[in-house]
Design an enzyme around this catalytic site. Structure first.
Site, PDB file in Angstrom:
ATOM      1  N   HIS A  95     -53.240  26.709  -3.113  1.00 29.72           N
ATOM      2  CA  HIS A  95     -51.813  26.644  -3.402  1.00 29.72           C
ATOM      3  C   HIS A  95     -51.059  25.700  -2.477  1.00 29.72           C
ATOM      4  CE1 HIS A  95     -51.219  30.079  -6.437  1.00 29.72           C
ATOM      5  NE2 HIS A  95     -52.442  29.596  -6.519  1.00 29.72           N
ATOM      6  N   LYS A 154     -53.583  31.279 -21.275  1.00 27.29           N
ATOM      7  CA  LYS A 154     -54.855  30.589 -21.495  1.00 27.29           C
ATOM      8  C   LYS A 154     -56.000  31.312 -20.785  1.00 27.29           C
ATOM      9  CE  LYS A 154     -56.739  25.953 -21.676  1.00 27.29           C
ATOM     10  NZ  LYS A 154     -56.409  24.550 -21.736  1.00 27.29           N
ATOM     11  N   ASP A 155     -55.756  31.753 -19.536  1.00 25.04           N
ATOM     12  CA  ASP A 155     -56.782  32.499 -18.797  1.00 25.04           C
ATOM     13  C   ASP A 155     -57.113  33.811 -19.494  1.00 25.04           C
ATOM     14  OD1 ASP A 155     -57.102  30.585 -16.881  1.00 25.04           O
ATOM     15  OD2 ASP A 155     -55.935  31.587 -15.329  1.00 25.04           O
ATOM     16  N   GLU A 170     -84.339  36.830  -8.492  1.00 27.60           N
ATOM     17  CA  GLU A 170     -83.428  36.886  -9.628  1.00 27.60           C
ATOM     18  C   GLU A 170     -83.164  35.458 -10.106  1.00 27.60           C
ATOM     19  OE1 GLU A 170     -83.164  39.819 -11.070  1.00 27.60           O
ATOM     20  OE2 GLU A 170     -81.071  40.263 -10.709  1.00 27.60           O
ATOM     21  N   SER A 185     -53.833  22.442  -7.815  1.00 27.27           N
ATOM     22  CA  SER A 185     -55.113  22.287  -8.500  1.00 27.27           C
ATOM     23  C   SER A 185     -55.376  20.822  -8.812  1.00 27.27           C
ATOM     24  CB  SER A 185     -55.099  23.072  -9.813  1.00 27.27           C
ATOM     25  OG  SER A 185     -54.937  24.433  -9.565  1.00 27.27           O
TER      26      SER A 185
END
Lengths: 422, 182, 255
Positions: free
Chosen positions: A217, A245-246, A289, A221
């Site tokens: 922040h 959107k998220d 894994e 971004s």
């Protein structure tokens, strides 16, 4: 104001009273409400939020599983099966937690891939990137220790093999291994401390995630064009645009997650881990894994013990210095035609390593792993530094708004429209 | 073009959007509620805990006037072999003297055997009175040292803060000298 | 957007598709699909078959193989009544104690008891079985690649060794066992058990029944899990539609 209260403009009087004394609502509004966000994100930019949700799911299911789990070698396996059989919704909690680990790595791998492709690691976001790599390392440690807890054959032998990696270090190696084991082999003290640390580390991750978000922040971004926003015409407020959107991305993620949990809960696991740990019998073919397979392949690609260990750790360590290895000022691979191909090849190498890591340590897999390993490192250490000098990037768009909303011919490289079609 | 969220809502403020948001929000609420339930419910007793619900106790060796304590569901169960005097004392009490009125007959299956959960109904302490040397309180039954509740020879609360008589667990005589609790 | 989403999906798909390679290694023979009713999205356990399978387990397998994660009360899930379960449990002597004299003692089993193990400890199990440890069968269907199909294949896979192959001392040839040499002798023979419902006790039937029973034993939650999964995915699909429409509305006037 003389009293030093925060000047809050939250309308609700109760919330305002709190906000004046502790401006969390102002902060939320600033960081997640009106926060100016580049207007041209594609769906790759969902994965940070998905990772955050995934972390919360892991912590919630983990805490409730810990209420029923017993970290003792003679009871761990049975206590996990008791969770599956007798605890109300225990099977759901455990399968969400186990598959949640896989989902977390899928999400984070895509998140990292996005950072690599769009150059999110470059100035001024170097620290943001480094904190991300720290989170990734912590996740790997947490996942590894979590896999030991059911005390199946793969748990036990995975723990044995991975802790023995440290014996490769000269002089201090044996000391470190004993320190990890709390004994002379992987045994009850090991299980007990792994449980303690497996419970602790996620909260450390939460702390580093917080720093990751703080750093994000400050710089804001990155975006698919890799061009910094130049004004309000280039950004949108985070809410409602990116919350909406998220949220859509989140539901799709839940669907994939649900398919795994409800219809293929053991698909990504290994049947041998349903055999209780036996210190006298090593399974014929032990594998970690799936999310560790690329690094496991790098380890096995090197015929020397210490060399293999160093290269494996190096494959992560190289990410820390990546912002200084890639000197190109152009962030997004959209404008770097050669680097783009080199990076897509790196992606292929990563999948090849993932595939080889699951195969036995024999030919031709060893040779293939060696080539893939060589390319993995060459991309970071040779190709990127060289391309920074040699490659001629495509012309960058003047601004995000111009590229997204038209108004003038677009540069050829931006022809693949970054614009949100929906 | 560069509208803010608020402006969008105002310009677009049709009922359809509001209805849509409402439906979506209710779906999300439903989902979150459905997710919360398995977590909460997982803390309730598991199936194996519920299944381990019975305990056998052998009464043959308990002399009149003696008492034993057995475990049932992790709780102490008091079994007292009452003397004729104990029984008489319990049955002589008028109902009006009782805080939680119950006849002695309603609290036993066989007169000489009193079977109770040995947990004070006040705040969960274990009352004294099982061992011969214990303080049995002023009513010859049990005495809770935590807050001074006293129970009589039928396990009924007589004085002190406890609200109820000592609870009777479900049990059955499997033979003359054996009971199964639970 | 679509292209990018497809790319993302491809990555996820790639990651998932790449992994079973981890399990496919090992030189065992391909396991044929025995067509069990419980495989598949809406699959359920054939209760009658699983009950017969329990009979096979109890009368044949249980003399060497423990299943210590199961309790007699679990048999209620197979459709047995409370009285039947209590009767089955009471035929078994379970060690309990110590009693007031400090002695361990045996008592008839109760539904809450775990299945009695044939041997008191792994050493005793080895000693009675020529040094080989008969594995616990509670989760065997989850612990073997191929699951119930593998169990069925193994039980029906005993045959004469191919010419030229010498078996180790006390070993038996099995087509589907990894390495083909298995310490367990052919466990099932025709008419070894007598089914109450008149099903012929052929090796195939017994193998199928006991594999069904063991699949249920390993994943008793499977039916509930899949049923819940169907509901949740329908719910999420509707929610995805709603979320998408909301997102479109929000973004409608930005482009």
């Amino acid at each position: 104001m003389a009293s030093g209260l925060h000047n809050s403009d939250i309308p609700n009087p109760v919330l305002r009273w709190i906000d004046q004394r502790m401006p969390v609502f102002t902060m939320m509004q600033k960081e997640y409400g009106s926060f100016p966000t580049p207007r041209n994100f594609n769906y790759f930019w969902n994965f940070g939020a998905l990772a955050m949700v995934n972390l919360m799911i892991m912590i919630a299911t983990g805490i409730f599983l810990a209420m029923h789990y017993t970290p003792h070698t003679s009871m761990a396996f049975d206590s996990v099966e008791r969770i599956m059989r007798d605890v109300n919704f225990g099977w759901l909690l455990r399968y969400v937690h186990a598959n949640g680990a896989s989902m977390f790595f899928i999400v984070v791998y895509i998140h990292i891939w996005r950072g690599l492709y769009y150059g999110s690691y470059k100035a001024p976001r170097e620290l943001l990137w480094i904190l991300g790599v720290v989170i990734f390392l912590l996740m790997m440690a947490t996942a590894f220790m979590g896999y030991v807890l059911p005390w199946g054959q793969m748990s036990f032998w995975g723990a044995t093999v991975i802790t023995n990696l440290f014996s490769a270090f000269p002089v201090v190696g044996e000391w470190i291994v004993q320190l990890l084991w709390g004994g002379f082999s992987v045994d009850n003290p090991t299980l007990n401390r792994f449980f303690a640390l497996h419970y602790l580390l996620p909260f450390v991750i939460v702390g580093v995630v917080f720093l990751h978000v703080v750093a994000l922040h400050i710089t804001g971004s990155n975006n698919p064009l890799g061009v910094e926003p130049k004004g309000p015409q280039d950004t949108l407020p985070f809410h409602p645009y990116y919350t909406a959107k998220d949220s859509f991305g989140l539901v799709i993620y839940f669907i994939v997650f649900a398919v795994l949990v409800f219809f293929a809960p053991n698909y990504l696991g290994h049947p041998d881990n349903y055999i209780p740990a036996d210190p006298l019998v090593t399974p014929a073919h032990i594998v970690p894994e799936w999310y560790f397979l690329p690094f496991y392949a790098i380890l096995r690609a090197v015929p020397d013990k210490l060399g293999g260990v160093l290269l494996m750790f190096g494959s992560i360590a190289v990410l820390f210095v990546l912002p200084w290895l890639d000197g190109s000022p152009v962030r997004s691979m959209r404008f770097r035609p050669i680097a783009r191909i080199a990076f897509l090849l790196w992606t292929v190498a990563f999948f090849v390593l993932l595939w080889c890591g699951g195969k036995p340590a024999e030919e031709p897999y060893v040779t293939i792993s060696r080539f893939a390993t060589a390319y993995y490192f060459a991309y970071f250490l040779v190709i990127l530094p060289l391309l920074a000098r040699l490659e001629k990037p495509l012309p960058l768009p003047e601004s995000i708004a111009r590229a997204v909303l038209g108004g003038g011919p677009l540069p050829a490289g931006a022809a693949a429209k970054p614009m949100e079609k929906a | 073009m560069a509208d803010t969220g608020e402006a969008t809502a105002a310009a677009d403020g049709t009922p359809r959007r509001d209805f849509l948001n409402l439906v979506t929000a209710s779906f999300v609420g439903l989902g979150v509620g459905a997710i919360a339930w398995p977590f909460v419910n997982s803390m309730q007793p598991a199936r194996d805990v519920l299944a381990l619900a019975s305990t056998d106790a052998e009464l043959g060796a308990i002399q009149a006037g003696q008492a034993v304590t057995v475990m049932w569901r992790g709780k102490p169960v008091f079994i007292r072999h009452r003397t004729a005097k104990d029984i008489e004392e319990a049955r002589a009490v008028p109902m009006s003297d009782l805080k939680d009125p119950a006849t002695d007959q309603s609290r036993v299956q066989k007169d000489q055997w009193l079977v109770m959960i040995g947990i004070c109904t006040h705040l969960g302490c274990i009352p004294l009175g099982q061992k011969p040397t214990d303080n049995k309180g002023q009513y010859d039954g049990w005495f809770c040292p935590c807050h001074g509740s006293a129970y009589d020879t039928s396990g009924r609360i007589r004085v002190g803060p406890a609200p109820r008589n000592l609870d009777i667990p479900p049990y059955a005589f499997t033979s003359d000298t054996k009971i199964r609790i639970g | 957007m679509l292209r990018n989403s497809l790319k993302a999906l491809a990555i996820v798909g790639g990651l998932i598709a790449a992994t079973p390679g981890a399990q496919a290694a090992g030189e065992s023979v391909a396991i044929p699909d025995a067509g069990f009713s419980f495989n598949g999205i809406f699959g359920t356990y054939d209760r009658a078959s699983a009950q017969r399978g329990f009979q096979v387990y109890q009368q044949v397998c249980a003399s060497c193989h423990a299943a210590h994660l199961l309790s007699y009360r679990n048999l209620r899930d197979l459709g047995l009544t409370e009285a039947q379960v209590a009767a089955i449990a009471s035929q078994v002597q379970i060690q309990d104690g110590p009693n007031d004299e400090g002695q361990m003692f045996e008592r008839p089993g109760r539904p809450s008891d775990r299945f009695r193990s044939p041997f008191p400890n792994p050493q005793a199990a080895r000693a009675s079985n020529n040094g080989a440890m008969p594995p616990d069968l509670s989760v065997i269907a989850k612990a073997r690649a191929g699951g119930a199909n593998y169990l069925y294949a193994l039980l029906t896979g005993y045959e004469d060794p191919p010419a030229g192959m010498t078996l180790g001392e006390g070993m038996n040839y099995n087509r589907y066992f990894p390495g083909h040499q298995i310490a367990m002798a052919r466990p099932l023979n025709p008419d070894q058990v007598e089914y109450a419902d008149g099903t012929p006790a052929t090796i195939e039937n017994m193998s199928r029944d006991v594999s069904t029973f063991l699949a249920w034993a390993a994943e008793p939650e499977a039916e509930e899990r899949r049923a819940m999964g169907v509901k949740i995915i329908i719910f999420l699909t509707l929610l995805a539609g709603l979320a998408y429409v909301v997102k479109r509305k929000v973004w409608a006037n930005v482009h």
